[in-house]
Design an enzyme around this catalytic site. Structure first.
Site: not given
Ligand code: RIB
Length: 295
Positions: A10, A39, A42, A136, A212, A237, A243, A278
């Site tokens: 993404n 996801k 990442n 996704e 959790l 963040d 991930d 990020g």
């Molecule tokens: O888990 C975070 C991710 O969820 C983001 O990078 C976004 O793109 C979504 O897929």
């Protein structure tokens, strides 16, 4: 043993806000940043930074050519990523002062994965190989069945939860890696015990890793449970914390680490990711994780 992440790529449009926007409200943002995300991407980066050799399969549009390049820069094998005639997947992400987020997805090219694409990719994989999946991309049911047929070990992060996913061939999943929200979506239970018991009742041979948040994480299978507290962290963040946890945990398990040690490494990696801004970029390398663990 080969490891394949078949998942999303993404473009993350990230807005820093005072608070997450409410129904009917318009708010201003403090900043806007375009980041690499998804996801799948990442988790592949977390695996690669943890030290794994990773193959990635997925799809981007012409506008997302920088995403495979980004994955390659961490050593991820990208020959199974195709470019399709569709915009790249998007995520609109709000991050508030406490590091909490909310995400809206647009599937785009991620929804152009067909059963034929799955067959083409899985040709290169076989018995004993491993696959890490999220929800996704399209054709996930077909992918789970095909990977099972090949004798691959299937790790699933069932995110986001959809009605289609709940009806899917989840009995073929070897490992569920999920948080409480996803646990509720799959089982209807909000508490740790209820989520774990229901998953083990429905899929008796599966292994469950339930994260959790600040309360840590729990591993469970039919015979045992293991628990790990979270590392205290000043959150900037939380995007991609799950991930990061997933990638580091899977890498540790595939390297035959004990579950307790895998939980420890994954918790430390996630804590570092949360302290940074990020998604893919916030994920630490293994030596940073090791240094933090021995500090
Ligand atoms: O888990 C975070 C991710 O969820 C983001 O990078 C976004 O793109 C979504 O897929």
């Amino acid at each position: 043993m080969k490891l394949l992440v078949f998942g999303s790529l993404n473009i993350d449009d990230v807005y820093l806000v005072d608070h997450l926007v409410k129904e009917g409200e318009t708010i201003d943002s403090r900043s806007y940043t375009r980041c690499e995300g998804g996801k799948g991407l990442n988790q592949a980066i977390a695996l690669a930074k943890a030290g794994a050799e990773v193959y990635f399969a997925g799809a981007v549009g012409e506008d997302g050519a920088f995403l495979p390049a980004f994955l390659s820069s961490f050593g991820v094998r990208t020959e199974y990523i195709k470019t399709v005639d569709e915009p790249t997947g998007r995520a609109i992400i709000q991050v508030d002062d406490a590091g909490r987020n909310s995400i809206i997805l647009y599937g785009g090219a991620n929804r152009r994965i067909s059963p034929e694409t799955v067959d083409d990719v899985l040709c290169g994989f076989g018995e004993g190989d491993c696959i890490l999946l999220q929800n996704e991309i399209s054709s996930l049911d077909y992918l789970i069945c095909a990977a099972h047929e090949k004798g691959m070990t299937i790790f699933l992060n069932p995110s986001p939860i959809t009605e289609g996913l709940k009806r899917g061939p989840l009995g073929f999943v070897d490992w569920f890696i999920l948080n409480e929200v996803e646990g509720y979506g799959l089982t209807g239970h909000t508490d740790e015990d209820g989520i774990i018991m229901e998953l083990l009742r429905n899929y008796p041979s599966c292994r469950v890793l339930l994260t959790l948040g600040e309360k840590g994480s729990v591993y469970a299978d039919a015979a045992r449970r293991a628990r790990r507290s979270a590392f205290p962290v000043d959150a900037s963040d939380t995007t991609a914390a799950g991930d990061t946890f997933t990638g580091y945990f899977v890498n540790a398990i595939l390297n035959s680490e004990e579950v307790d040690r895998a939980l420890l490494i994954a918790a430390q990696a996630a804590a570092i990711a949360v302290s940074r801004f990020g998604a893919g970029r916030s994920i630490p390398y293994a030596d940073e994780v090791e240094r933090a663990l021995t500090a």
